[in-house]
Design a protein around this motif. Structure first.
Motif, PDB file in Angstrom:
ATOM      1  N   HIS A  29       0.833  -1.239  -0.138  1.00 60.70           N
ATOM      2  CA  HIS A  29       0.175   0.088   0.045  1.00 60.70           C
ATOM      3  C   HIS A  29       0.780   1.398   0.008  1.00 60.70           C
ATOM      4  CE1 HIS A  29      -4.257  -0.962   0.367  1.00 60.70           C
ATOM      5  NE2 HIS A  29      -4.014  -1.915   0.985  1.00 60.70           N
ATOM      6  N   VAL A  32       2.777   1.651  -3.381  1.00 53.48           N
ATOM      7  CA  VAL A  32       1.780   2.009  -4.578  1.00 53.48           C
ATOM      8  C   VAL A  32       1.579   3.502  -4.437  1.00 53.48           C
ATOM      9  CG1 VAL A  32      -0.470   1.433  -3.917  1.00 53.48           C
ATOM     10  CG2 VAL A  32       0.243   0.996  -6.178  1.00 53.48           C
ATOM     11  N   HIS A  36       2.025   6.514  -7.002  1.00 56.70           N
ATOM     12  CA  HIS A  36       1.160   7.472  -7.460  1.00 56.70           C
ATOM     13  C   HIS A  36       1.225   8.645  -7.364  1.00 56.70           C
ATOM     14  CE1 HIS A  36      -3.166   9.273  -7.384  1.00 56.70           C
ATOM     15  NE2 HIS A  36      -3.216   8.052  -8.145  1.00 56.70           N
ATOM     16  N   LEU A  39       4.023   9.828 -10.051  1.00 53.56           N
ATOM     17  CA  LEU A  39       3.407   9.840 -11.271  1.00 53.56           C
ATOM     18  C   LEU A  39       2.336  11.197 -11.444  1.00 53.56           C
ATOM     19  CD1 LEU A  39       2.601   5.901 -11.863  1.00 53.56           C
ATOM     20  CD2 LEU A  39       4.245   7.745 -13.413  1.00 53.56           C
ATOM     21  N   LEU A  43       3.145  13.890 -14.133  1.00 45.03           N
ATOM     22  CA  LEU A  43       1.897  14.155 -15.155  1.00 45.03           C
ATOM     23  C   LEU A  43       1.864  15.719 -15.289  1.00 45.03           C
ATOM     24  CD1 LEU A  43      -0.591  11.289 -15.141  1.00 45.03           C
ATOM     25  CD2 LEU A  43       0.410  12.452 -17.040  1.00 45.03           C
ATOM     26  N   THR A  46       4.838  17.542 -16.920  1.00 45.17           N
ATOM     27  CA  THR A  46       4.505  17.458 -18.546  1.00 45.17           C
ATOM     28  C   THR A  46       3.627  18.371 -18.908  1.00 45.17           C
ATOM     29  OG1 THR A  46       3.740  15.079 -18.096  1.00 45.17           O
ATOM     30  CG2 THR A  46       5.516  15.337 -19.478  1.00 45.17           C
ATOM     31  N   ARG A  50       3.813  21.476 -21.504  1.00 42.37           N
ATOM     32  CA  ARG A  50       3.083  21.389 -22.909  1.00 42.37           C
ATOM     33  C   ARG A  50       2.421  22.851 -23.033  1.00 42.37           C
ATOM     34  NH1 ARG A  50      -1.141  16.768 -24.010  1.00 42.37           N
ATOM     35  NH2 ARG A  50      -1.047  17.593 -26.230  1.00 42.37           N
TER      36      ARG A  50
ATOM     37  N   SER B 217      -8.595  -3.318  -2.461  1.00 40.10           N
ATOM     38  CA  SER B 217      -7.821  -2.123  -2.388  1.00 40.10           C
ATOM     39  C   SER B 217      -6.542  -1.653  -2.697  1.00 40.10           C
ATOM     40  CB  SER B 217      -8.181  -1.479  -0.949  1.00 40.10           C
ATOM     41  OG  SER B 217      -7.168  -0.689  -0.599  1.00 40.10           O
ATOM     42  N   TRP B 218      -5.502  -2.643  -2.607  1.00 40.03           N
ATOM     43  CA  TRP B 218      -4.108  -2.321  -3.142  1.00 40.03           C
ATOM     44  C   TRP B 218      -4.075  -2.471  -4.547  1.00 40.03           C
ATOM     45  CZ3 TRP B 218      -0.960  -6.369  -5.479  1.00 40.03           C
ATOM     46  CH2 TRP B 218       0.039  -5.909  -5.832  1.00 40.03           C
ATOM     47  N   LYS B 221      -5.571   0.535  -6.379  1.00 39.39           N
ATOM     48  CA  LYS B 221      -4.800   1.546  -6.515  1.00 39.39           C
ATOM     49  C   LYS B 221      -3.421   1.331  -7.693  1.00 39.39           C
ATOM     50  CE  LYS B 221      -4.551   2.869  -1.710  1.00 39.39           C
ATOM     51  NZ  LYS B 221      -3.820   2.549  -0.619  1.00 39.39           N
ATOM     52  N   ARG B 222      -3.153  -0.089  -7.565  1.00 40.50           N
ATOM     53  CA  ARG B 222      -2.056  -0.509  -8.727  1.00 40.50           C
ATOM     54  C   ARG B 222      -2.453  -0.322 -10.146  1.00 40.50           C
ATOM     55  NH1 ARG B 222       0.428  -6.540  -9.267  1.00 40.50           N
ATOM     56  NH2 ARG B 222      -1.650  -6.421 -10.523  1.00 40.50           N
ATOM     57  N   ARG B 224      -4.611   1.842 -10.869  1.00 40.31           N
ATOM     58  CA  ARG B 224      -4.521   3.423 -11.141  1.00 40.31           C
ATOM     59  C   ARG B 224      -3.178   3.672 -11.505  1.00 40.31           C
ATOM     60  NH1 ARG B 224      -7.491   4.495  -6.273  1.00 40.31           N
ATOM     61  NH2 ARG B 224      -9.609   3.503  -6.613  1.00 40.31           N
ATOM     62  N   VAL B 225      -2.307   3.464 -10.867  1.00 38.08           N
ATOM     63  CA  VAL B 225      -0.848   3.626 -11.009  1.00 38.08           C
ATOM     64  C   VAL B 225      -0.591   3.332 -12.463  1.00 38.08           C
ATOM     65  CG1 VAL B 225       1.484   2.922 -10.553  1.00 38.08           C
ATOM     66  CG2 VAL B 225      -0.005   3.793  -8.845  1.00 38.08           C
ATOM     67  N   LEU B 228      -1.897   5.722 -15.048  1.00 32.67           N
ATOM     68  CA  LEU B 228      -1.122   6.724 -14.770  1.00 32.67           C
ATOM     69  C   LEU B 228       0.174   6.593 -15.668  1.00 32.67           C
ATOM     70  CD1 LEU B 228      -1.436   8.124 -11.170  1.00 32.67           C
ATOM     71  CD2 LEU B 228      -2.110   9.046 -13.291  1.00 32.67           C
ATOM     72  N   TYR B 229       0.913   5.355 -15.589  1.00 37.49           N
ATOM     73  CA  TYR B 229       1.989   5.483 -16.351  1.00 37.49           C
ATOM     74  C   TYR B 229       1.605   5.303 -18.115  1.00 37.49           C
ATOM     75  CZ  TYR B 229       5.397   3.437 -13.024  1.00 37.49           C
ATOM     76  OH  TYR B 229       6.262   3.620 -12.079  1.00 37.49           O
ATOM     77  N   ALA B 231      -0.884   7.288 -19.421  1.00 34.34           N
ATOM     78  CA  ALA B 231      -1.136   8.575 -19.589  1.00 34.34           C
ATOM     79  C   ALA B 231       0.149   9.333 -19.843  1.00 34.34           C
ATOM     80  CB  ALA B 231      -2.090   9.157 -18.375  1.00 34.34           C
ATOM     81  N   LEU B 232       1.175   9.042 -18.871  1.00 40.86           N
ATOM     82  CA  LEU B 232       2.424   9.530 -18.989  1.00 40.86           C
ATOM     83  C   LEU B 232       3.262   9.452 -20.217  1.00 40.86           C
ATOM     84  CD1 LEU B 232       4.171  11.503 -16.799  1.00 40.86           C
ATOM     85  CD2 LEU B 232       5.453   9.494 -15.996  1.00 40.86           C
ATOM     86  N   ARG B 235       1.600  11.264 -23.140  1.00 43.58           N
ATOM     87  CA  ARG B 235       1.824  12.506 -22.932  1.00 43.58           C
ATOM     88  C   ARG B 235       3.169  12.867 -23.424  1.00 43.58           C
ATOM     89  NH1 ARG B 235      -0.337  16.391 -18.072  1.00 43.58           N
ATOM     90  NH2 ARG B 235      -2.546  16.148 -18.584  1.00 43.58           N
ATOM     91  N   GLU B 236       4.152  12.222 -23.078  1.00 49.37           N
ATOM     92  CA  GLU B 236       5.484  12.115 -23.430  1.00 49.37           C
ATOM     93  C   GLU B 236       5.771  11.937 -24.818  1.00 49.37           C
ATOM     94  OE1 GLU B 236       7.960  10.166 -20.568  1.00 49.37           O
ATOM     95  OE2 GLU B 236       7.963  11.916 -19.129  1.00 49.37           O
ATOM     96  N   THR B 238       3.496  12.626 -27.126  1.00 48.22           N
ATOM     97  CA  THR B 238       3.084  13.492 -28.075  1.00 48.22           C
ATOM     98  C   THR B 238       3.724  15.040 -27.928  1.00 48.22           C
ATOM     99  OG1 THR B 238       1.648  13.985 -26.355  1.00 48.22           O
ATOM    100  CG2 THR B 238       0.804  12.802 -28.094  1.00 48.22           C
ATOM    101  N   THR B 239       4.646  14.955 -26.924  1.00 48.00           N
ATOM    102  CA  THR B 239       5.270  16.211 -26.949  1.00 48.00           C
ATOM    103  C   THR B 239       6.774  16.457 -27.506  1.00 48.00           C
ATOM    104  OG1 THR B 239       6.218  15.400 -24.530  1.00 48.00           O
ATOM    105  CG2 THR B 239       4.318  17.147 -24.633  1.00 48.00           C
TER     106      THR B 239
END
Lengths: 50, 239
Positions: A29, A32, A36, A39, A43, A46, A50, B217-218, B221-222, B224-225, B228-229, B231-232, B235-236, B238-239
């Motif tokens: 927990h 992570v 989070h 990241l 984000l 970045t 932009r 729950s863990w 969260k993972r 979601r992480v 995010l990777y 998404a990152l 973004r990178e 496209t820039t």
């Protein structure tokens, strides 16, 4: 190992394993949550670039 | 990705989660302590097996909880293949991990109990063999999750394996009726033993629920992480 000793050993293994698993889960927990946060910050950066 | 999460999972350790989840944990650990106390001090000494029989009060509830976990993998697998909602897969793989955890403890506690009463840690008798097969199937299930790169593909394969793996549970249950082995057929027991066993069941069911909520729950969260990777990376690129 016989009699009550084996019973104590089994109970100790069970309780110890449950606590170890919970410790591992809390560690997961924490890790992570840190990932989070990093990241989300990444984000944000970045997005600003932009 | 839309993940339907109950409030207790959505914010564990925060506004909703801490109170309820900690309460469940407190109940589980109190019941576990009561079970151990009752097994040692309240339940009578069994006439044939003597003291080692007290292991029964944790061994049987842990086995039941492991089967419950694999039943959740089975249902979660079916629901994932049908609806393709990631939350079903997350619940299934969380239950699989906890199922392996309890099956491992069942095998260890059974081995030590067997050594004290039958004089052997292990014998390839039907119930033990099917339990070992169950353990192997679900270890393979988790390895498959680790190995596959594509999320949906891995979830589909694992769901099928989880569904097939659960079919071993009825074999374990009925093994004592179908084939002769070291495990005895269930028989009646004195009231004090039955009460202790009942408290043991309550303790391990509460503990299972507590661990499952934590694990799910863990995993959420993972997920979601991982998003995010993605998404990152996007973004990178496209820039």
């Amino acid at each position: 190992m016989s009699g009550l000793t084996v019973v104590y050993v089994v109970f100790a293994i069970v309780v110890g394993s449950v606590f170890s698993y919970l410790f591992l889960m809390s560690k997961r927990h924490r890790e992570v949550a840190e990932e989070h946060a990093e990241l989300t910050a990444g984000l944000g950066e970045t997005g600003e670039r932009r | 990705m839309s993940l339907a999460e109950p409030a207790v999972i959505r914010q564990p350790g925060r506004r909703y989660g801490l109170g309820r989840l900690d309460m469940l944990g407190l109940v589980a650990f109190t019941l576990l302590a009561v079970t151990i106390g009752m097994a040692l001090a309240y339940a009578p000494r069994e006439l044939i097996q003597g003291e080692p029989q007290r292991i029964f009060y944790v061994h049987l509830p842990m086995a039941l909880v492991a089967y419950l976990a694999f039943a959740i993998v089975f249902v979660g697998g079916i629901l994932y293949l049908w609806k393709r909602r990631p939350v079903f897969d997350i619940v299934a793989r969380s239950a699989a991990e906890i199922g392996i955890f309890f099956t491992t403890l069942v095998i260890i506690s059974g081995g030590l109990w067997g050594r004290a009463t039958w004089g052997t840690f292990w014998q390839w008798e039907p119930r033990l063999t099917f339990t070992f097969i169950l353990w192997l199937i679900f270890v393979a299930y988790l390895m498959l999750r680790q190995a596959a790169q594509d999320r949906d593909r891995s979830a589909r394969f694992a769901s099928v394996l989880g569904i097939i793996g659960f079919l071993d549970v009825p074999l374990i249950f009925f093994a004592v009726y179908l084939w002769r082995g070291l495990h005895p057929e269930p028989a009646g027991m004195p009231q004090q033993m039955a009460i202790t066993l009942f408290v043991g069941f309550a303790a391990f069911i509460a503990l299972f629920a507590y661990l499952l909520i934590h694990r799910v729950s863990w995993d959420l969260k993972r997920e979601r992480v991982e998003d995010l990777y993605f998404a990152l990376e996007e973004r990178e690129s496209t820039t």
